[in-house]
Design a protein around this motif. Structure first.
Motif, mmCIF file in Angstrom:
data_model
loop_
_atom_site.group_PDB
_atom_site.id
_atom_site.type_symbol
_atom_site.label_atom_id
_atom_site.label_comp_id
_atom_site.label_asym_id
_atom_site.label_seq_id
_atom_site.Cartn_x
_atom_site.Cartn_y
_atom_site.Cartn_z
ATOM 1 N N SER A 131 0.829 -1.205 0.000
ATOM 2 C CA SER A 131 0.000 0.000 0.000
ATOM 3 C C SER A 131 0.864 1.256 0.000
ATOM 4 O O SER A 131 0.576 2.226 -0.705
ATOM 5 C CB SER A 131 -0.934 -0.014 1.216
ATOM 6 O OG SER A 131 -1.665 1.191 1.299
ATOM 7 N N SER A 134 2.587 1.771 -3.398
ATOM 8 C CA SER A 134 1.582 2.113 -4.401
ATOM 9 C C SER A 134 1.234 3.602 -4.336
ATOM 10 O O SER A 134 1.032 4.248 -5.362
ATOM 11 C CB SER A 134 0.321 1.277 -4.200
ATOM 12 O OG SER A 134 0.577 -0.089 -4.399
ATOM 13 N N ASP A 135 1.128 4.130 -3.120
ATOM 14 C CA ASP A 135 0.782 5.537 -2.939
ATOM 15 C C ASP A 135 1.807 6.471 -3.566
ATOM 16 O O ASP A 135 1.463 7.529 -4.106
ATOM 17 C CB ASP A 135 0.660 5.869 -1.454
ATOM 18 C CG ASP A 135 -0.672 5.416 -0.868
ATOM 19 O OD1 ASP A 135 -1.503 4.903 -1.641
ATOM 20 O OD2 ASP A 135 -0.868 5.575 0.345
ATOM 21 N N TYR A 136 3.070 6.101 -3.474
ATOM 22 C CA TYR A 136 4.137 7.014 -3.889
ATOM 23 C C TYR A 136 4.800 6.613 -5.203
ATOM 24 O O TYR A 136 5.765 7.246 -5.620
ATOM 25 C CB TYR A 136 5.195 7.114 -2.780
ATOM 26 C CG TYR A 136 4.694 7.890 -1.586
ATOM 27 C CD1 TYR A 136 4.766 9.282 -1.561
ATOM 28 C CD2 TYR A 136 4.100 7.250 -0.505
ATOM 29 C CE1 TYR A 136 4.290 10.002 -0.477
ATOM 30 C CE2 TYR A 136 3.612 7.960 0.578
ATOM 31 C CZ TYR A 136 3.709 9.330 0.588
ATOM 32 O OH TYR A 136 3.229 10.054 1.661
ATOM 33 N N SER A 197 1.018 7.131 4.650
ATOM 34 C CA SER A 197 0.296 6.717 3.460
ATOM 35 C C SER A 197 -0.732 7.778 3.057
ATOM 36 O O SER A 197 -1.537 8.224 3.874
ATOM 37 C CB SER A 197 -0.407 5.383 3.731
ATOM 38 O OG SER A 197 -1.421 5.153 2.797
ATOM 39 N N LEU A 198 -0.714 8.161 1.784
ATOM 40 C CA LEU A 198 -1.691 9.122 1.279
ATOM 41 C C LEU A 198 -3.096 8.528 1.299
ATOM 42 O O LEU A 198 -4.074 9.228 1.580
ATOM 43 C CB LEU A 198 -1.312 9.543 -0.141
ATOM 44 C CG LEU A 198 0.018 10.299 -0.284
ATOM 45 C CD1 LEU A 198 0.344 10.498 -1.754
ATOM 46 C CD2 LEU A 198 -0.032 11.633 0.437
ATOM 47 N N SER A 199 -3.220 7.229 1.011
ATOM 48 C CA SER A 199 -4.530 6.581 1.027
ATOM 49 C C SER A 199 -5.137 6.614 2.424
ATOM 50 O O SER A 199 -6.345 6.824 2.575
ATOM 51 C CB SER A 199 -4.403 5.117 0.565
ATOM 52 O OG SER A 199 -3.990 5.055 -0.776
ATOM 53 N N ALA A 210 -3.282 15.365 3.108
ATOM 54 C CA ALA A 210 -2.807 14.477 2.054
ATOM 55 C C ALA A 210 -2.358 15.279 0.831
ATOM 56 O O ALA A 210 -1.313 14.999 0.234
ATOM 57 C CB ALA A 210 -3.910 13.497 1.665
ATOM 58 N N PRO A 222 -3.797 9.777 -4.657
ATOM 59 C CA PRO A 222 -4.647 8.646 -5.062
ATOM 60 C C PRO A 222 -6.105 9.070 -5.167
ATOM 61 O O PRO A 222 -6.555 9.989 -4.480
ATOM 62 C CB PRO A 222 -4.449 7.631 -3.925
ATOM 63 C CG PRO A 222 -3.165 8.019 -3.276
ATOM 64 C CD PRO A 222 -3.067 9.516 -3.421
#
Length: 444
Positions: A131, A134-136, A197-199, A210, A222
Motif C-alpha cells: 500500500s 503504491s501511494d508514492y 500513506s496518502l490513502s 494528504a 490517489p
C-alpha cells in the motif's frame, strides 16, 4: 487519479525511491524471518535442539503461518485505525522481538510462541508495504514498483540460506534467530524518514493534509474511494455477494485453488532443505536449493505479470501450477546434481508466481464493487493451506514417509491447476490490467 502535480517531479522520484528502498528493506527482513526456520531446521533436527521431533517441527512451521493468517486478515482494520506507517513500524518491531524470543527459548513451547508472534508481524507487513509503495509510485509505474518490492521477500529467502550456512554450524541455530533481530535497527529510520500513506490520510478525511504531503513530495494524490454507500459496513458484510446466483461455485473453486497453492508454497518453503537432505544431499547442497528456489521466485515475479498480460492470468495460473507440480514431483527422483539445481530453480520460477496469478484471476473476474472482498477472502482461505502445508510435511517425516513429501506437495499443485482452470471457465474478463496488478499482488 486526482493529481496534485501534472507529472512526476525530481522530488516525486526521490520520495518514491526513498519509500521503495525503506519498504524493500523491511520486506527483505520479512523474507529472512519467514525462511530462516526452514533453513535451520535440518540442523535443529539433526542435533535434537530443544528436543524437537519431526512432528513438532511441522507444528512449529504451522504456528508461524497461522500467525501470518491472523496478521494478514487484521492488517487492513488495524492500518485504518493507526495508519500504514505506524503499522509497518509495529510489524517490524514485533517480528524482530519475536525472533529474539526464539533465540532465547529453552523449550519447544516458548519457541512456538515466538514463531506465532513473528507470524503476526510478518502477515501484517507485506500488504501494508505494498500500500505504501503504491501511494508514492510514479504515474504508470505502480505495477513495476510493486514487482520490485516483491523481489525483496525472495531475496530474504536467499539471505536465510547464507545465514544458516555461515553461522549455524560454528555458532548454533540460535545465532540465526539473533540475526533476525537486526531489523530493530531499521525501526528508527522508518519512524524518521517514511512518510504516511496518502490513502490512509484520504480515508480519514484528512484531504488537505494528504494534498499538502503529495504536493511537497511532487506525487499524484490517489483517487479517493466513494464510501457513502458502504460506510460502516465491515468487509464480512460483503461476503454474501460472493455466493449469490451462480457465483458460489466459482468462489469455492477460487478458495480451494488458493488453499492448495499456499499449502504448496509454505510446505515447500519450510521443508525443502530437510526433504532434500533426506533424499541424500548434504546440508550445503540443501541450502543451495533454497538460494536457487528464491532466485527462481524473483525471476518468476518479473515474468508472470508480462505473461499474464499477453495470455491471461487464469491460463497462466493453471499452466504455472501444472509445471510446478511436475517440478516438485521430479525432486523426489534422484537426478544428477546439476539437473536437480535446474529443476529447483524452475520450480521456484513457477511456484512463487502461480499463487499470485490466482489473485489476479479473482481480481479480473470479479465485479468492481466486490473485487477487494473477493481477493481478500481468497487470500484468507488460502492461508489455511499455508498452515496445513508445514504440518503435513512434519507428519510425513514423523511417520518415516519423508519420500512422499514431494509427491504430496505435487498433488496439491495438480489440484490447484484443476480448481483455477474450472473457475476461470465460468466468468468473463471484466477489469483493467493496472487494477489487477495492484490488487492481485497486494493480497499475497
Amino acid at each position: 487519479m486526482m493529481s496534485s502535480s501534472p507529472s512526476p517531479s525530481p522530488r516525486g522520484r526521490t520520495v518514491a525511491l526513498l519509500v521503495v528502498v525503506l519498504c524493500w528493506l523491511a520486506v527483505l527482513f520479512d523474507g529472512l524471518d519467514m525462511f530462516i526456520y526452514g533453513s535451520v531446521l535440518p540442523h535443529m533436527l539433526a542435533t535434537k535442539a530443544l528436543g524437537i521431533t519431526p512432528g513438532q517441527a511441522g507444528d512449529l512451521g504451522s504456528y508461524a503461518t497461522f500467525g501470518m493468517l491472523v496478521g494478514a486478515l487484521a492488517a487492513g482494520t488495524v492500518a485504518d485505525r493507526i495508519g500504514r506507517k505506524k503499522l509497518m513500524v509495529a510489524c517490524v518491531t514485533l517480528f524482530s522481538l519475536a525472533s529474539g524470543l526464539c533465540a532465547l527459548s529453552g523449550s519447544v513451547t516458548v519457541f512456538g510462541l515466538g514463531r506465532t508472534l513473528a507470524g503476526l508481524g510478518l502477515g501484517g507487513l507485506l500488504p501494508t508495504a505494498i500500500s505504501m509503495v503504491s501511494d508514492y509510485a510514479p504515474g504508470g509505474r505502480g505495477a513495476l514498483t510493486i514487482g520490485v518490492l516483491m523481489t525483496a521477500h525472495h531475496a530474504g529467502g536467499i539471505l536465510s540460506a547464507y545465514v544458516a550456512q555461515w553461522l549455524v554450524e560454528p555458532a548454533g541455530w540460535r545465532s540465526a534467530f539473533w540475526v533476525c533481530v537486526i531489523p530493530l535497527l531499521l525501526v528508527p529510520v522508518l519512524i524518521k524518514a517514511l512518510p504516511e500513506s496518502l490513502s490512509f490520510l484520504l480515508a480519514q478525511g484528512r484531504t488537505d493534509q494528504a494534498r499538502a504531503l503529495a504536493t511537497r513530495h511532487g506525487v499524484d494524490l490517489p483517487e479517493p474511494k466513494d464510501t457513502t454507500g458502504s460506510r460502516g459496513r465491515s468487509p464480512v458484510g460483503a461476503v454474501p455477494a460472493l455466493f449469490r446466483g451462480g457465483a458460489w461455485l466459482q468462489t469455492l473453486l477460487y478458495w480451494l485453488a488458493s488453499f492448495g497453492g499456499l499449502l504448496l508454497v509454505y510446505g515447500v518453503a519450510t521443508w525443502l532443505p530437510t526433504l532434500m537432505r533426506d533424499e541424500g544431499y548434504n546440508l550445503g547442497s540443501a541450502l543451495t536449493f533454497v538460494v536457487l528456489f528464491n532466485l527462481g521466485g524473483i525471476v518468476g515475479m518479473l515474468v508472470a505479470g508480462r505473461a499474464a498480460d499477453r495470455f491471461g492470468a487464469p491460463r497462466i495460473s493453471a499452466i504455472w501450477f501444472a509445471l510446478t507440480a511436475a517440478g516438485v514431483f521430479l525432486l523426489s527422483v534422484r537426478m544428477p546434481l546439476g539437473v536437480t539445481f535446474l529443476v529447483v530453480f524452475l520450480t521456484g520460477v513457477f511456484l512463487n508466481s502461480a499463487q499470485t496469478m490466482i489473485y489476479a484471476t479473482v481480481s479480473i473476474r470479479s465485479a468492481p464493487d466486490i473485487r477487494a472482498t473477493a481477493v481478500g477472502w481468497t487470500s484468507g482461505m488460502g492461508r489455511f493451506g499455508a498452515v496445513f502445508g508445514p504440518w503435513l510435511g512434519g507428519q510425513l517425516l514423523a511417520a518415516d514417509h519423508g519420500d512422499w513429501g514431494f509427491t504430496a506437495f505435487a498433488l496439491a499443485g495438480v489440484a490447484s491447476t484443476v480448481f483455477i482452470g474450472l473457475a476461470a471457465l465460468r466468468t468473463p474478463r471484466r477489469t483493467a490490467r493496472d487494477d489487477t496488478a495492484r490488487e492481485a499482488v497486494a493480497a499475497g
